[in-house]
Design an enzyme around this catalytic site. Structure first.
Site, PDB file in Angstrom:
ATOM      1  N   HIS A 206      38.132  40.961  48.547  1.00 45.41           N
ATOM      2  CA  HIS A 206      37.151  41.451  47.561  1.00 45.41           C
ATOM      3  C   HIS A 206      36.482  40.328  46.791  1.00 45.41           C
ATOM      4  CE1 HIS A 206      38.144  45.835  47.731  1.00 45.41           C
ATOM      5  NE2 HIS A 206      39.138  45.310  48.418  1.00 45.41           N
TER       6      HIS A 206
ATOM      7  N   ASP B 293      30.991  35.724  41.930  1.00 44.09           N
ATOM      8  CA  ASP B 293      31.531  37.084  41.891  1.00 44.09           C
ATOM      9  C   ASP B 293      31.435  37.673  43.294  1.00 44.09           C
ATOM     10  OD1 ASP B 293      32.430  39.472  40.778  1.00 44.09           O
ATOM     11  OD2 ASP B 293      31.033  39.368  39.089  1.00 44.09           O
TER      12      ASP B 293
HETATM   13  O1  F6P Z   1      38.483  42.467  42.341  1.00 42.00           O
HETATM   14  C1  F6P Z   1      39.362  41.419  42.165  1.00 42.00           C
HETATM   15  C2  F6P Z   1      40.627  41.848  41.468  1.00 42.00           C
HETATM   16  O2  F6P Z   1      41.511  40.783  41.369  1.00 42.00           O
HETATM   17  C3  F6P Z   1      41.366  42.974  42.137  1.00 42.00           C
HETATM   18  O3  F6P Z   1      42.171  42.580  43.214  1.00 42.00           O
HETATM   19  C4  F6P Z   1      42.124  43.513  40.967  1.00 42.00           C
HETATM   20  O4  F6P Z   1      42.582  44.801  41.126  1.00 42.00           O
HETATM   21  C5  F6P Z   1      41.118  43.392  39.818  1.00 42.00           C
HETATM   22  O5  F6P Z   1      40.350  42.262  40.151  1.00 42.00           O
HETATM   23  C6  F6P Z   1      41.761  43.271  38.457  1.00 42.00           C
HETATM   24  O6  F6P Z   1      42.557  42.106  38.378  1.00 42.00           O
HETATM   25  P1  F6P Z   1      44.098  42.148  37.973  1.00 42.00           P
HETATM   26  O7  F6P Z   1      44.789  42.968  39.019  1.00 42.00           O
HETATM   27  O8  F6P Z   1      44.535  40.730  37.959  1.00 42.00           O
HETATM   28  O9  F6P Z   1      44.135  42.796  36.625  1.00 42.00           O
END
Ligand code: F6P
Length: 494
Positions: A179, A394
């Protein structure tokens, strides 16, 4: 439904008998967070983040299992069903939260994959924890997946899972989607464990990335870090059962357009939007920023541009209000703490300099270090005249797409960083290089003073794009490619 193709295949490691689910998603997070209440009760709350938003509708439809971390340290609770999904928890100890999640995932890989905006930290115990946790995930998936199941592994936290899972269960079909950006080789090459990461990813049948550039970077890393042969988007991987062909491609992720459009059409949400605007003193222009508080999002660049516009009188307060939602994220990681201090200092400086005693409504920046439910987000998207997305890097930026989906009267303007995946799709936005503060300032002013007709033309084209390429389209195109992958490749040699 998805588990038919390899039904006669060898289930692999006899220690991991096949499970019941024909479709299994693995992601670092469960779509819910565990909240331990002071009275000892456990509550499950929907967690923030783009991935959850993206995959939740697909999971519901496919009635699959989701393997993920509940979001706090401690032993894994038993699997349970919620919202039409079977949820399987992978537990992380306190040390693993610190070494795997905060360390290797978010202080090594996250900055590395976002073009070293802050310096990545390389620590061997963090890598060991990454290997251990990825192995735990691979095993949990192997236990849930039915014979010949389709498994969809997500994101940079789980890059070793495809390879580990293939060793445990050679019968399953494995897709991996990244992602976040995949960096150029000169940056990726800094990683001491670059070969292991590529080998882990190549356990998948199909690897999906957001942008063509990410796919190209990955293919180059396959050649350079592991000496693999590639042709077009295909990679040849040696395998005990003969060479496998792995495919890489770009599949830009999206949102549930109709869910956001529906929310934005609700009378209570529209009334809330009017209430927010009234509460701000009915300014002429409302600017909006919505991000996790993360250094990749260009929050300081945006604040500085806005501050200068006020200094120069090109925008004025209280005629302009900037609502800045920066939801708490990874708060124990050093660079996130530093950023929070810098953001709060900058907000204080702008408000101190440009706020007016006795003025009606809001200070120039209305800063909210909080997360909000979807209804409130939709109301904010409706309140804004200009949405500001200024990421320095991003993978996609789903917030830009959510804003567009909510603007059913085709009003409003989007200022969008060209360093987001969304910039490839949203040609109706004012595209900016957030490092170019003068360019960013000009774009903000143009967006804030746009004529209704031009706004409509731009918004209409962006809405069409997001409507036609929604999250269902994204998931279907990835899963179709995954289903077809090995068959389409029969007879291909590199
Ligand atoms: O989209 C990137 C990402 O790291 C996802 O994998 C994740 O769910 C989201 O951002 C939120 O980040 P975190 O899980 O570190 O809170």
């Amino acid at each position: 439904m998805l588990a038919t193709k390899n039904a006669a295949a060898d289930p692999g490691d006899p220690g991991v008998p096949a499970g019941d689910y024909g479709f299994v998603v693995a992601a670092s997070r469960l779509p819910v967070d565990r909240v331990d209440e002071p009275d000892g009760e456990t509550e499950w709350r929907r967690s923030p983040g783009g991935l959850v938003t993206a995959l939740e509708p697909v999971m519901r439809e496919a009635n699959g299992a989701w393997v993920g971390w509940p979001g706090s340290a401690g032993p894994a609770p038993e699997p349970f069903d919620a919202d039409g999904m079977h949820l399987v928890c992978v537990g992380l100890s306190e040390d693993e939260v610190s070494d795997f999640y905060e360390g290797f995932c978010n202080a090594t890989l996250w900055p590395l994959y976002h073009d070293v905006i802050v310096p990545p930290v390389f620590r061997r115990p963090w890598w060991e924890s990454y290997v251990t946790v990825n192995r735990r995930f691979a095993r949990a998936v192997a236990e849930q997946a039915a014979l010949g199941a389709t498994v969809w592994v997500n994101d940079y936290q789980l890059q070793l899972v495809p390879g580990m899972l293939r060793t445990l269960r050679s019968d399953v079909r494995i897709g991996f989607f990244n992602h976040i950006p995949f960096p150029g080789y000169e940056i990726f090459a800094q990683l001491p464990w670059r070969r292991q990461i590529i080998e882990g990813l190549l356990g998948a049948d199909l690897l999906g990335f957001q942008r063509h550039g990410d796919t190209a970077n990955f293919l180059r890393a396959c050649r350079r870090a592991t000496g693999k042969s590639t042709r077009g988007s295909l990679i040849q991987v040696p395998d005990p059962a003969g060479a496998r062909i792995v495919r890489a491609g770009s599949f830009p992720v999206s949102i549930d357009f109709s869910a956001f459009a529906e929310l934005a059409g609700r009378p209570d949400v529209r009334a809330r939007a009017r209430e927010i605007r009234d509460g701000l003193g009915n300014p002429d222009v409302v600017l909006l920023g919505v991000d996790r508080l993360d250094y990749t999002k260009g929050i300081l660049h945006r604040l500085n541009a806005y501050g200068e516009l006020l200094d120069e009188g090109r925008l004025s307060s209280p005629g302009t209000v900037f609502i800045m939602v920066a939801s708490p994220s990874r708060e124990r990681v050093e660079h996130y703490r530093i950023l929070r201090d810098e953001v709060e200092t900058t907000v204080g400086r702008i408000n101190g300099q440009h706020g007016e005693l006795g003025a009606l409504g809001s200070p120039p920046v209305h800063y909210l270090h909080q997360s909000f439910p979807r209804e409130e987000m939709a109301a904010l998207y409706l309140t804004a005249d200009v949405m500001l997305v200024t990421s320095l890097r991003d993978g996609m930026n789903l917030v830009a797409k959510e804003f567009v989906a909510c603007r059913d009267d085709e009003s409003g303007a989007l200022v969008l960083s060209e360093f987001t995946g969304a910039a490839d799709e949203l040609a109706g936005a004012f595209l900016v290089n957030p490092h170019d503060i003068e360019g960013l300032k000009d774009a903000i002013v143009r967006a804030a003073t746009i004529q209704a007709q031009e706004a409509r033309r731009r918004m209409r084209s962006m809405r069409r794009r997001v409507r036609e390429n929604d999250v269902a389209h994204w998931a279907a195109s990835f899963l179709d490619a995954l289903k077809g992958a090995p068959d389409q490749l029969e007879g291909v040699s590199l």
